[in-house]
Write an enzyme that holds these catalytic residues in place. Sequence first.
Site, PDB file in Angstrom:
ATOM      1  N   LYS A  15       0.816  -1.209   0.000  1.00 29.71           N
ATOM      2  CA  LYS A  15       0.000   0.000   0.000  1.00 29.71           C
ATOM      3  C   LYS A  15       0.856   1.268   0.000  1.00 29.71           C
ATOM      4  O   LYS A  15       2.053   1.249   0.274  1.00 29.71           O
ATOM      5  CB  LYS A  15      -0.971  -0.021   1.179  1.00 29.71           C
ATOM      6  CG  LYS A  15      -2.096  -1.026   0.963  1.00 29.71           C
ATOM      7  CD  LYS A  15      -3.207  -0.897   1.958  1.00 29.71           C
ATOM      8  CE  LYS A  15      -4.387  -1.796   1.562  1.00 29.71           C
ATOM      9  NZ  LYS A  15      -5.449  -1.792   2.575  1.00 29.71           N
ATOM     10  N   ARG A  57      -3.932 -10.019   4.877  1.00 30.84           N
ATOM     11  CA  ARG A  57      -4.351 -10.003   3.460  1.00 30.84           C
ATOM     12  C   ARG A  57      -3.175  -9.492   2.637  1.00 30.84           C
ATOM     13  O   ARG A  57      -2.785  -8.322   2.757  1.00 30.84           O
ATOM     14  CB  ARG A  57      -5.579  -9.119   3.291  1.00 30.84           C
ATOM     15  CG  ARG A  57      -6.167  -9.104   1.887  1.00 30.84           C
ATOM     16  CD  ARG A  57      -7.417  -8.233   1.835  1.00 30.84           C
ATOM     17  NE  ARG A  57      -8.015  -8.257   0.507  1.00 30.84           N
ATOM     18  CZ  ARG A  57      -7.686  -7.440  -0.488  1.00 30.84           C
ATOM     19  NH1 ARG A  57      -6.751  -6.517  -0.299  1.00 30.84           N
ATOM     20  NH2 ARG A  57      -8.281  -7.530  -1.661  1.00 30.84           N
TER      21      ARG A  57
END
Length: 283
Positions: free
Chosen positions: A226, A260
């Site tokens: 991210k 995740r």
Amino acid sequence: MNKTANIIKFGNKKLDLCEVQVMGILNVTPDSFSDGGNFNNIEHAITQAQTMINDGATIIDVGGESTRPGAADVELQEELDRVIPVIEAITQRFETVVSIDTSKAQVMQAAIDSGAGLINDVRALQNEGCIDVVASCDLPVCLMHMQGMPRTMQTAPKYENVTLDVIKFFKQRIQACEHAGIDKSRIILDPGYGFGKTLEQNYQLLAHQPKLLQLGLPILAGLSRKSMIGNLLNNSVDERLAGSLSAAVLAAQNGAKILRVHDVKETVDAIKVFNAMLAQINN
């Protein structure tokens, strides 16, 4: 905590959340921020699912609509066409848990009918009909925190205190779920790293993630590749492995039970090292 209390039933499969579980990301989209277009062909998607399972993923999270900042909405039929054949193929071939990453009630229901074992909703069942679909089944659901919507969520997000605000949001959503008939034991919480949070707010939330444990529910953390990693390190998406692994271990250390991730094998290896250390602390 009683060990049996950490065993979660995902449809006809069970996972022990006494141990950190790795969820592999399978985006069947043309525009996801990291791997858009790589797996939006069913054979490529199945091959990638098999690779992630072989590498140690116990959950495969199938998504047909990008939630990156600025992402465009996807029409219902297009999302169904992307995800349902993949879910059917994975559940027919493999024993792993399949998760559906969606915020549409119709996609949730179709995925349940196709064998999905987990509903993963970035909008925390706030869209029309979603809470009713989950209430009518017996599957677990992951509720994620997001300030705003994907197109605008990174436009100057503001909080009084990001951790306390996230906890307040979860308390409201848990109450709404219970009111609709969804037992609290079926709920998993995702703090929503990167969703409507500045760089500093993301790391504040990660540092104080243990406070979310007061809610008594499992935490799923998605930090893989991210911008909170890329912007900190000034790295492109394909240069974020080391940062993603560091973040995954920190999230696990701070109580996350499901990670995740895109890089399954490397994350599984990192968590094995973490678990080996943890076993010595607990002896």
